[in-house]
Design a protein around this motif. Structure first.
Motif, PDB file in Angstrom:
ATOM      1  N   UNK A 246      10.651  -0.879   4.784  1.00 29.02           N
ATOM      2  CA  UNK A 246      10.046   0.195   5.575  1.00 29.02           C
ATOM      3  C   UNK A 246       9.329   1.170   4.656  1.00 29.02           C
ATOM      4  N   UNK A 247       8.399   1.963   5.228  1.00 29.05           N
ATOM      5  CA  UNK A 247       7.795   3.067   4.494  1.00 29.05           C
ATOM      6  C   UNK A 247       8.863   4.140   4.293  1.00 29.05           C
ATOM      7  N   UNK A 248       9.008   4.653   3.104  1.00 31.90           N
ATOM      8  CA  UNK A 248       9.923   5.764   2.852  1.00 31.90           C
ATOM      9  C   UNK A 248       9.105   7.062   2.853  1.00 31.90           C
ATOM     10  N   UNK A 249       9.588   8.038   3.614  1.00 33.81           N
ATOM     11  CA  UNK A 249       8.878   9.310   3.719  1.00 33.81           C
ATOM     12  C   UNK A 249       9.829  10.437   3.343  1.00 33.81           C
TER      13      UNK A 249
ATOM     14  N   UNK B 104       0.810  -1.216   0.000  1.00 30.48           N
ATOM     15  CA  UNK B 104       0.000   0.000   0.000  1.00 30.48           C
ATOM     16  C   UNK B 104       0.844   1.268   0.000  1.00 30.48           C
ATOM     17  N   UNK B 105       2.128   1.160   0.228  1.00 35.12           N
ATOM     18  CA  UNK B 105       2.984   2.328   0.367  1.00 35.12           C
ATOM     19  C   UNK B 105       3.335   2.904  -1.006  1.00 35.12           C
ATOM     20  N   UNK B 106       3.280   4.224  -1.144  1.00 34.40           N
ATOM     21  CA  UNK B 106       3.703   4.823  -2.407  1.00 34.40           C
ATOM     22  C   UNK B 106       5.205   4.654  -2.631  1.00 34.40           C
ATOM     23  N   UNK B 107       5.964   4.559  -1.528  1.00 35.27           N
ATOM     24  CA  UNK B 107       7.414   4.384  -1.644  1.00 35.27           C
ATOM     25  C   UNK B 107       7.885   3.562  -0.444  1.00 35.27           C
TER      26      UNK B 107
END
Length: 95
Positions: free
Chosen positions: A87-90, A79-82
């Motif tokens: 891990x989720x990249x922010x 579901x993460x855009x990146x």
């Protein structure tokens, strides 16, 4: 302990509350009333009284501490855009 108008004005400033100068005597009197009540509470003998968190005896419901829905890292990161390295990249927030 007594609160004067200067102390009441300082407390209002620290609390970021706008108080008109003509309202400072009433505010100082209200602070003094509150402090008087607190001093009155400190006079109560509580020796041997067990602290309580509620006026009615309650026990929290306990449950088994087991993992029931884990090990889904790939599905969550889908579901993460990146996502990078698991891990989720922010975006960077602090420069």
């Amino acid at each position: 302990m007594s609160i004067d108008e200067n102390t009441a004005a300082r407390v209002a400033k620290l609390a970021r509350i706008k108080v008109e100068p003509d309202a400072l005597p009433a505010l100082a009197e209200e602070f003094n009333t509150i402090l008087g009540f607190i001093e009155q509470l400190s006079e109560v003998d509580v020796e041997g009284i067990e602290p309580m968190t509620s006026v009615t005896p309650q026990r929290l419901k306990r449950r088994e501490d087991v993992v029931t829905d884990g090990d889904q890292q790939d599905r969550v990161l889908a579901n993460a855009p990146d996502a990078r390295e698991g891990f989720f990249a922010v975006p960077k927030v602090v420069e």
